[in-house]
Design an enzyme around this catalytic site. Structure first.
Site, PDB file in Angstrom:
ATOM      1  N   ASP A 172       0.811  -1.217   0.000  1.00 12.00           N
ATOM      2  CA  ASP A 172       0.000   0.000   0.000  1.00 12.00           C
ATOM      3  C   ASP A 172       0.843   1.265   0.000  1.00 12.00           C
ATOM      4  O   ASP A 172       0.442   2.294   0.541  1.00 12.00           O
ATOM      5  CB  ASP A 172      -0.966   0.018   1.204  1.00 12.00           C
ATOM      6  CG  ASP A 172      -1.760  -1.257   1.311  1.00 12.00           C
ATOM      7  OD1 ASP A 172      -2.287  -1.690   0.285  1.00 12.00           O
ATOM      8  OD2 ASP A 172      -1.826  -1.831   2.412  1.00 12.00           O
ATOM      9  N   LYS A 195       2.147   1.957  -5.240  1.00 18.70           N
ATOM     10  CA  LYS A 195       2.803   1.428  -6.444  1.00 18.70           C
ATOM     11  C   LYS A 195       1.961   1.664  -7.698  1.00 18.70           C
ATOM     12  O   LYS A 195       2.499   1.978  -8.752  1.00 18.70           O
ATOM     13  CB  LYS A 195       3.055  -0.088  -6.289  1.00 18.70           C
ATOM     14  CG  LYS A 195       4.060  -0.421  -5.209  1.00 18.70           C
ATOM     15  CD  LYS A 195       4.243  -1.917  -5.053  1.00 18.70           C
ATOM     16  CE  LYS A 195       3.050  -2.636  -4.473  1.00 18.70           C
ATOM     17  NZ  LYS A 195       2.719  -2.304  -3.078  1.00 18.70           N
ATOM     18  N   GLY A 233      -4.287  -4.600  -4.218  1.00 21.85           N
ATOM     19  CA  GLY A 233      -5.269  -3.572  -4.575  1.00 21.85           C
ATOM     20  C   GLY A 233      -4.500  -2.350  -5.027  1.00 21.85           C
ATOM     21  O   GLY A 233      -3.941  -1.644  -4.215  1.00 21.85           O
ATOM     22  N   HIS A 234      -4.406  -2.143  -6.327  1.00 21.17           N
ATOM     23  CA  HIS A 234      -3.613  -1.024  -6.844  1.00 21.17           C
ATOM     24  C   HIS A 234      -4.550   0.096  -7.291  1.00 21.17           C
ATOM     25  O   HIS A 234      -5.302  -0.055  -8.240  1.00 21.17           O
ATOM     26  CB  HIS A 234      -2.707  -1.497  -7.982  1.00 21.17           C
ATOM     27  CG  HIS A 234      -1.630  -2.424  -7.501  1.00 21.17           C
ATOM     28  ND1 HIS A 234      -0.858  -3.199  -8.309  1.00 21.17           N
ATOM     29  CD2 HIS A 234      -1.184  -2.679  -6.244  1.00 21.17           C
ATOM     30  CE1 HIS A 234       0.006  -3.898  -7.577  1.00 21.17           C
ATOM     31  NE2 HIS A 234      -0.192  -3.598  -6.325  1.00 21.17           N
ATOM     32  N   GLN A 284       2.016  -6.153  -3.067  1.00 17.26           N
ATOM     33  CA  GLN A 284       2.348  -6.172  -1.633  1.00 17.26           C
ATOM     34  C   GLN A 284       3.683  -5.426  -1.399  1.00 17.26           C
ATOM     35  O   GLN A 284       4.012  -4.553  -2.187  1.00 17.26           O
ATOM     36  CB  GLN A 284       2.406  -7.592  -1.067  1.00 17.26           C
ATOM     37  CG  GLN A 284       1.047  -8.277  -1.008  1.00 17.26           C
ATOM     38  CD  GLN A 284       0.631  -8.948  -2.305  1.00 17.26           C
ATOM     39  OE1 GLN A 284       1.410  -9.608  -2.947  1.00 17.26           O
ATOM     40  NE2 GLN A 284      -0.617  -8.791  -2.691  1.00 17.26           N
TER      41      GLN A 284
HETATM   42  P1  IMP Z   1      -2.711 -12.903   2.085  1.00 16.58           P
HETATM   43  O1  IMP Z   1      -1.765 -12.365   1.062  1.00 16.58           O
HETATM   44  O2  IMP Z   1      -4.145 -12.674   1.740  1.00 16.58           O
HETATM   45  O3  IMP Z   1      -2.418 -14.318   2.436  1.00 16.58           O
HETATM   46  O4  IMP Z   1      -2.490 -12.070   3.448  1.00 16.58           O
HETATM   47  C1  IMP Z   1      -1.291 -12.152   4.201  1.00 16.58           C
HETATM   48  C2  IMP Z   1      -0.919 -10.803   4.797  1.00 16.58           C
HETATM   49  O5  IMP Z   1      -0.537  -9.911   3.740  1.00 16.58           O
HETATM   50  C3  IMP Z   1      -2.051 -10.092   5.534  1.00 16.58           C
HETATM   51  O6  IMP Z   1      -1.500  -9.349   6.605  1.00 16.58           O
HETATM   52  C4  IMP Z   1      -2.614  -9.131   4.495  1.00 16.58           C
HETATM   53  O7  IMP Z   1      -3.255  -8.030   5.087  1.00 16.58           O
HETATM   54  C5  IMP Z   1      -1.338  -8.739   3.785  1.00 16.58           C
HETATM   55  N1  IMP Z   1      -1.556  -8.299   2.403  1.00 16.58           N
HETATM   56  C6  IMP Z   1      -1.823  -9.083   1.320  1.00 16.58           C
HETATM   57  N2  IMP Z   1      -1.938  -8.346   0.220  1.00 16.58           N
HETATM   58  C7  IMP Z   1      -1.737  -7.077   0.584  1.00 16.58           C
HETATM   59  C8  IMP Z   1      -1.688  -5.843  -0.141  1.00 16.58           C
HETATM   60  O8  IMP Z   1      -1.855  -5.767  -1.358  1.00 16.58           O
HETATM   61  N3  IMP Z   1      -1.431  -4.723   0.611  1.00 16.58           N
HETATM   62  C9  IMP Z   1      -1.190  -4.781   1.940  1.00 16.58           C
HETATM   63  N4  IMP Z   1      -1.223  -5.902   2.645  1.00 16.58           N
HETATM   64  C10 IMP Z   1      -1.486  -7.043   1.975  1.00 16.58           C
END
Ligand code: IMP
Length: 430
Positions: A13, A16, A40-41, A225
């Protein structure tokens, strides 16, 4: 020609999407290399705001957009995203390419993501619930299904039957769930319908990307991420299940490391995190609330409020090393406009009383040592000229740059494309 990787330097977040969109102007292709629709971009395009979860941000500019082999794909969600773009007159035909080697997010992955989080109770990871972890688990266990498998219906069906049998046992015997079992027949017909829509986009993307490189094209690799959600280098186990680092761009797209020319690190001017896990500079006071409200810090995928805190130089310095960052884009500086004083973590005090300037393996029991800097206390939002930036902001940027060991190449003062100062536009593309 150049290959440029865009990578998040904190917990995701960082902004990007905006920078990918900006650099796409001169890119011939944008390639995603890991993650799935957990990302989520957010991109502002004219007066419209788009939140992309799976498709590369380049799709908004009708640039060749590639989902590499390292991505895990929920086909239903992707079709939804394609339809939503079509409603806004953005057609993906001719631009979208999906790797035949990318893993599929199957229905059980989403179910097991949820059940596993429920089972963990207060120790849950706080995942996005999109089935990402279980999909990568199956990839590494060699019981995943790939996009290309769909092209061979008989084989796909046979594998599906075998895997569904195992997943139903897991559902019933391990999770002791009374939810309906998975039906291979239903899933087969569901995925056959997806194939009809997506077949034209499926191809050998490692070949495509390498051919583009050989032709001297500009290619942007879009990380999802952030560095500290990386499965190896992040705050394990509170991480996502892929290699979010720049290194992941090679394995996740099928190119060699010698092809990479630049790595642009995206840095938020403060720190945020969604989900569970340690966060040394987290603010649980009015300052944290101010960051959250001024920065509209709510997850683009799940809508969850993001945890907020001061800038942590140890994190970003480590990110500069892990990713080989060549320069940084500093984002959301305008969010700090109202602060009298800004703080930066410059070292940590460990539980044994010692101090460190290098990021330790565990961030659970560290206390950040904060350095104070004066805020600028004026409206910087929307400034587009470097000379007009407040003196205190320039000092803040200079200090960050010195502490983390990377130069600043882009300064962002708002969500819109225009609200950006690019210090040397030619430096990204050779
Ligand atoms: P997962 O990727 O859904 O398995 O989540 C694992 C961890 O990564 C959690 O803490 C999510 O909140 C975090 N996370 C996954 N994708 C994002 C992203 O795009 N932005 C911020 N945090 C993310």
């Amino acid at each position: 020609m150049a290959c440029v990787i865009i990578v998040g330097t904190q917990w995701g977040d960082e902004g990007k999407g905006k920078i990918v969109d900006l650099l796409t102007e001169r890119a011939d292709a944008v390639v995603r290399y890991q993650g799935g629709n957990n990302a989520g971009h957010t991109v502002m395009f004219g007066e419209k705001t788009f939140i992309l979860h799976l498709l590369p941000s380049g799709i908004l500019r009708k640039t060749t957009s590639i989902l590499g082999n390292g991505v895990v794909i929920d086909l239903a969600e992707m079709i939804k995203e394609i339809d939503e773009l079509a409603q806004m007159d953005i057609a993906v035909e001719d631009h979208l390419h999906i790797s035949d080697r990318a893993q599929l997010v199957m229905p059980w992955h989403k179910t097991f993501d949820r059940l596993s989080e429920e089972q963990k109770g207060k120790n849950k990871i706080g995942t996005t619930g999109r089935g990402i972890g279980p999909a990568y688990e199956d990839k590494v266990r060699r019981s995943g299904m790939r996009v290309g498998d769909l092209l061979e219906p008989e084989l796909f069906k046979a594998r599906l039957e075998e895997i569904v049998e195992e997943k139903n046992k897991l559902l019933e015997l391990y999770y002791k769930s009374d939810e309906p079992s998975f039906s291979a027949e239903e899933i087969f017909s569901e995925f056959t319908a997806y194939l009809k829509i997506l077949k034209p986009y499926i191809r050998d993307t490692p070949l495509l990307v390498n051919q583009m490189i050989e032709e001297g094209k500009n290619i942007l690799f879009e990380g999802a991420q952030g560095t500290f959600l990386d499965v190896d280098h992040g705050t394990y186990p509170f991480v996502t299940s892929s290699n979010t680092l720049a290194g992941g761009a090679c394995t996740g797209t099928g190119i060699g490391p010698t092809r990479i020319n630049k790595v642009l690190g995206i840095v938020k001017a403060y720190t945020t995190r969604v989900g569970s896990g340690p966060f040394p500079t987290e603010l649980l006071d009015n300052d944290g609330e101010l960051l959250q409200s001024e920065g509209h810090e709510f997850g683009a995928t799940t809508g969850r409020p993001r945890r907020c805190g001061w800038f942590d130089a140890l994190l970003v310095r480590q990110a500069v090393r892990l990713n080989g960052i060549t320069s940084m884009a500093v984002m959301k500086l305008d969010v700090l406009d109202k602060f009298d004083t800004l703080k930066i973590a410059v070292s940590y005090r460990l539980s044994n009383g010692e101090h460190t300037e290098n990021l330790p393996r565990s961030l659970e029991n560290v206390t950040p040592v904060l350095e104070e800097m004066p805020g600028w206390k004026c409206k910087s939002a929307g400034i587009t000229e470097y000379d007009q930036l407040p003196r205190e902001m320039l000092a803040y940027l200079e200090r960050i740059s010195e502490l983390v060991g990377a130069k600043v190449s882009i300064i962002s003062t708002g969500p819109k494309r225009e609200e950006t100062i690019v210090l040397n536009p030619d430096q990204f593309w050779l």
